[in-house]
Scaffold this motif. Structure first.
Motif, mmCIF file in Angstrom:
data_model
loop_
_atom_site.group_PDB
_atom_site.id
_atom_site.type_symbol
_atom_site.label_atom_id
_atom_site.label_comp_id
_atom_site.label_asym_id
_atom_site.label_seq_id
_atom_site.Cartn_x
_atom_site.Cartn_y
_atom_site.Cartn_z
ATOM 1 N N THR A 16 0.816 -1.220 0.000
ATOM 2 C CA THR A 16 0.000 0.000 0.000
ATOM 3 C C THR A 16 0.846 1.265 0.000
ATOM 4 O O THR A 16 0.306 2.365 0.028
ATOM 5 N N GLU A 17 2.168 1.112 -0.032
ATOM 6 C CA GLU A 17 3.070 2.266 0.089
ATOM 7 C C GLU A 17 3.741 2.580 -1.243
ATOM 8 O O GLU A 17 4.179 1.672 -1.962
ATOM 9 N N PHE A 104 -9.193 1.960 2.107
ATOM 10 C CA PHE A 104 -9.997 0.899 2.712
ATOM 11 C C PHE A 104 -9.130 -0.270 3.167
ATOM 12 O O PHE A 104 -9.432 -0.943 4.157
ATOM 13 N N VAL A 105 -8.022 -0.536 2.456
ATOM 14 C CA VAL A 105 -7.096 -1.601 2.861
ATOM 15 C C VAL A 105 -6.389 -1.205 4.152
ATOM 16 O O VAL A 105 -6.295 -1.992 5.101
ATOM 17 N N LYS A 106 -5.908 0.035 4.201
ATOM 18 C CA LYS A 106 -5.204 0.519 5.390
ATOM 19 C C LYS A 106 -6.126 0.558 6.601
ATOM 20 O O LYS A 106 -5.721 0.204 7.719
ATOM 21 N N ALA A 107 -7.379 0.975 6.384
ATOM 22 C CA ALA A 107 -8.328 1.089 7.496
ATOM 23 C C ALA A 107 -8.594 -0.270 8.140
ATOM 24 O O ALA A 107 -8.600 -0.399 9.371
ATOM 25 N N THR A 108 -8.804 -1.291 7.323
ATOM 26 C CA THR A 108 -9.083 -2.622 7.882
ATOM 27 C C THR A 108 -7.834 -3.234 8.523
ATOM 28 O O THR A 108 -7.927 -3.943 9.522
ATOM 29 N N ALA A 109 -6.656 -2.943 7.973
ATOM 30 C CA ALA A 109 -5.416 -3.450 8.560
ATOM 31 C C ALA A 109 -5.159 -2.795 9.913
ATOM 32 O O ALA A 109 -4.767 -3.458 10.890
ATOM 33 N N GLU A 110 -5.392 -1.477 10.009
ATOM 34 C CA GLU A 110 -5.200 -0.768 11.271
ATOM 35 C C GLU A 110 -6.168 -1.268 12.334
ATOM 36 O O GLU A 110 -5.797 -1.414 13.509
ATOM 37 N N LEU A 133 -0.758 -5.366 6.425
ATOM 38 C CA LEU A 133 -1.108 -4.660 5.194
ATOM 39 C C LEU A 133 -1.054 -5.590 3.984
ATOM 40 O O LEU A 133 -1.920 -5.517 3.100
ATOM 41 N N GLU A 134 -0.056 -6.465 3.919
ATOM 42 C CA GLU A 134 0.020 -7.445 2.825
ATOM 43 C C GLU A 134 -1.183 -8.379 2.849
ATOM 44 O O GLU A 134 -1.781 -8.677 1.807
ATOM 45 N N LYS A 135 -1.511 -8.846 4.041
ATOM 46 C CA LYS A 135 -2.631 -9.771 4.203
ATOM 47 C C LYS A 135 -3.945 -9.122 3.752
ATOM 48 O O LYS A 135 -4.726 -9.720 2.991
#
Length: 357
Positions: A16-17, A104-110, A133-135
């Motif tokens: 994501t980076e 949305f990926v970052k939000a669920t990972a956090e 984040l990868e998962k």
């Protein structure tokens, strides 16, 4: 790796980076899905691309636990040519869908990390963040494919069915499995028996030539500039840069592809397998951006299974042998003529005289 990132630094970059590589170039993360559109009824009405776009954009915004925003320019639809000549079961169009806002990926990972932090003694490590984040990136991509694959879209009474897949160029896990199977079954060429066989070469297609050129010198890609850019990803053993005029020219789309000479193909062979591995993983699921430009380049990337540089050396050697052989044959043909000329002269280099008997 004095001019670039270390292997450990590359391994700690989540999908994501964004990654700055050099010369104002950035690898920007995104999810890329390939859509194939078929008719789902007996009508022959043409596909309304604008209506399909609006339908899919609204679907992504309202059908998931986190809204997924998609600008219109990030859904590229290409209709096939000669639709009247195609069979009913043949697709009428295909599309590329690019999700660049991965909030949305970052939000669920956090959220997952916060739950873990409360249940586990001690702070969450950097490795845990990257892993989470990868998962979540892979989970979301899989979810998008599962929910959209096979869905039907009703465009004011005209129905279409959509097939969805992740392109090979964006699927690092699939490519990794491909090369493991490739070398496990002994399909490699040019390696000594018993040596450990691993890929080491990345092939990149469809990037702007001018972004790899020397500024104010030429619009053609420069070997030196390209080497500087890719050295940030690992130590390079061999490098090839050439114009790529074939990208997107399969003759089936209404879009006839790129203008010749604007795109280039880059082949990079790394010194170490680990550098190759990290570079390919970083290049997967990202687009290329240039400082000062609004263009987003969604290139194709893969690994080299055909031995590009080994074949290049082999062809060069064959060419040298062919030239040497032709020269030798020419010399043999010329030799008798020179010998005939020499025999007409005496030892003192004077032409021999003829006497009558």
């Amino acid at each position: 790796m004095s001019n670039g990132k270390t292997a450990k630094q590359l391994e700690s970059i989540p999908p994501t980076e964004a990654v700055d590589i050099s010369n104002g170039l950035t690898l920007s993360p995104r999810i890329n899905l390939l859509l194939t559109i078929h008719r789902a009824d007996t009508t022959v009405s043409p596909l309304d691309e604008w209506k399909l776009k609006r339908s899919l954009i609204d679907y992504l915004k309202t059908s998931f636990s986190h809204p997924i925003t998609l600008p219109e320019e990030d859904l590229v639809i290409r209709r096939f040519k000669d639709l009247k000549k195609r069979k009913r079961e043949d697709p009428v169009a295909r599309a590329s869908l690019f999700i660049r806002d991965l909030g949305f990926v970052k939000a669920t990972a956090e959220a997952e990390l916060q739950v873990r932090e409360k249940s586990v003694v001690g702070e969450v490590r950097e490795e845990d963040v990257v892993e989470a984040l990868e998962k979540k990136f892979l989970e979301w991509r899989k979810l998008l494919v599962e929910k959209m694959d096979g869905m039907e879209v009703n465009l004011e009474g005209v129905r279409f069915r959509i097939s969805v897949a992740v392109p090979d160029s964006d699927n690092f896990e699939r490519m990794k499995k491909q090369w493991e199977e490739f070398y496990a079954f002994g399909n490699s060429r040019g390696y000594s028996r018993g040596a450990k066989q691993e890929p080491d070469t990345v092939i990149l297609k469809g990037v702007p030539s001018r972004w790899f050129a020397e500024p104010r010198v030429s619009s053609k890609p420069s070997m030196l500039v390209t080497h500087t850019i890719f050295s940030t990803l690992g130590k390079i053993r061999n490098l090839s840069v050439a114009e790529d005029n074939d990208l997107g020219r399969d003759g089936d789309d209404e879009d006839e592809g790129m203008v010749a000479g604007l795109q280039c193909k880059i082949v990079v062979q790394f010194e170490k397998y680990k550098d190759f591995y990290n570079a390919l993983k970083i290049l997967c699921s990202r687009a290329l951006l240039k400082e000062g430009s609004r263009l987003k380049v969604d290139y194709e990337v893969t690994w080299d299974k055909d031995g590009f540089f080994r074949n290049a050396r082999s062809h060069a050697q064959e060419k040298n042998v062919r030239i040497a052989t032709n020269s030798l044959e020419q010399h043999r043909k010329e030799a008798p003529r020179w010998q005939t000329r020499i025999s007409r002269y005496g030892a003192d280099n004077a032409r021999t005289k003829r006497f009558k008997d």
